[in-house]
Design a protein around this motif. Structure first.
Motif, PDB file in Angstrom:
ATOM      1  N   VAL A 109       0.817  -1.217   0.000  1.00 21.95           N
ATOM      2  CA  VAL A 109       0.000   0.000   0.000  1.00 21.95           C
ATOM      3  C   VAL A 109       0.850   1.267   0.000  1.00 21.95           C
ATOM      4  CG1 VAL A 109      -1.668   1.345   1.365  1.00 21.95           C
ATOM      5  CG2 VAL A 109      -2.011  -1.107   1.015  1.00 21.95           C
TER       6      VAL A 109
ATOM      7  N   ALA B 238     -12.782   4.333   1.687  1.00 24.45           N
ATOM      8  CA  ALA B 238     -13.823   3.936   0.734  1.00 24.45           C
ATOM      9  C   ALA B 238     -15.142   4.650   0.963  1.00 24.45           C
ATOM     10  CB  ALA B 238     -14.037   2.427   0.801  1.00 24.45           C
TER      11      ALA B 238
ATOM     12  N   TYR C 254      -2.477   3.403   8.948  1.00 25.88           N
ATOM     13  CA  TYR C 254      -1.751   2.457   8.101  1.00 25.88           C
ATOM     14  C   TYR C 254      -0.503   1.934   8.812  1.00 25.88           C
ATOM     15  CZ  TYR C 254       1.386   0.620   4.602  1.00 25.88           C
ATOM     16  OH  TYR C 254       2.271  -0.182   3.929  1.00 25.88           O
TER      17      TYR C 254
ATOM     18  N   ILE D  43      -9.417   1.037   5.510  1.00 26.80           N
ATOM     19  CA  ILE D  43     -10.041   0.828   4.196  1.00 26.80           C
ATOM     20  C   ILE D  43     -11.421   1.468   4.134  1.00 26.80           C
ATOM     21  CG2 ILE D  43     -11.008  -0.946   2.666  1.00 26.80           C
ATOM     22  CD1 ILE D  43      -8.583  -2.699   3.620  1.00 26.80           C
TER      23      ILE D  43
END
Length: 165
Positions: A49, A129, A66, A125
């Protein structure tokens, strides 16, 4: 009472402590294999990522989530691989029951760390999103589901169906 009928507690395995340790070790290895496959896939994905062009555009909060997720994934990998290295380092010293005991604890730590890793990954995520206020609630619901499946149901079965000694 067992859902399969009454339990006959007079019967059971007739195995020596060494045979029991060998059986439990083989069972633990099978469990760790299942866990490790999923962890390796998740961790490999996480490692890529940071090299995606969009990573630089993430907010500082998302970049921090992250980093925490990657660290949790590394810790999970360490705990699960630790079960095997533990065995490798003490093998041949007639410590199989102790090895199984401590390796099983490492595997359980790995499962708890996996829960934290998946939680953190889902948070990251879904924040990206959805950009929605519902994200923490969705993640909390999934964590509750994981805890029910991974911990609460086995604990209930253990309590409900164990023989009273």
């Amino acid at each position: 009472m067992s859902p399969l009928g009454p339990r006959d507690t007079s019967e059971g395995r007739h195995e020596s402590p060494e045979e029991r340790a060998d059986r439990r070790w083989n069972e633990l290895l099978q469990e760790v294999r299942v866990l490790q496959t999923g962890v390796q896939i998740l961790f490999a994905f996480l490692l890529t990522v940071v090299f995606m062009p969009r990573f630089a555009t993430l907010s500082q909060t998302d970049q921090t989530i992250y980093v925490v997720t990657v660290l949790l994934g590394a810790a999970t990998t360490g705990a699960l691989i630790g079960t095997v290295t533990f065995h490798r380092l003490v093998a041949g010293h007639r410590l199989k029951p102790e090895t199984v005991f401590w390796a099983a604890r490492l595997a359980l730590v790995g499962v708890v760390l996996l829960l934290a890793t998946v939680t953190s990954a889902l948070l990251l995520i879904l924040r990206i999103a959805m950009d929605d206020e519902a994200v923490p609630w969705i993640v909390a619901g999934l964590v509750a589901w994981f805890m029910l499946c991974w911990f609460a149901l086995p604990a209930w079965v253990l309590h409900h169906y164990s023989t009273k000694d």
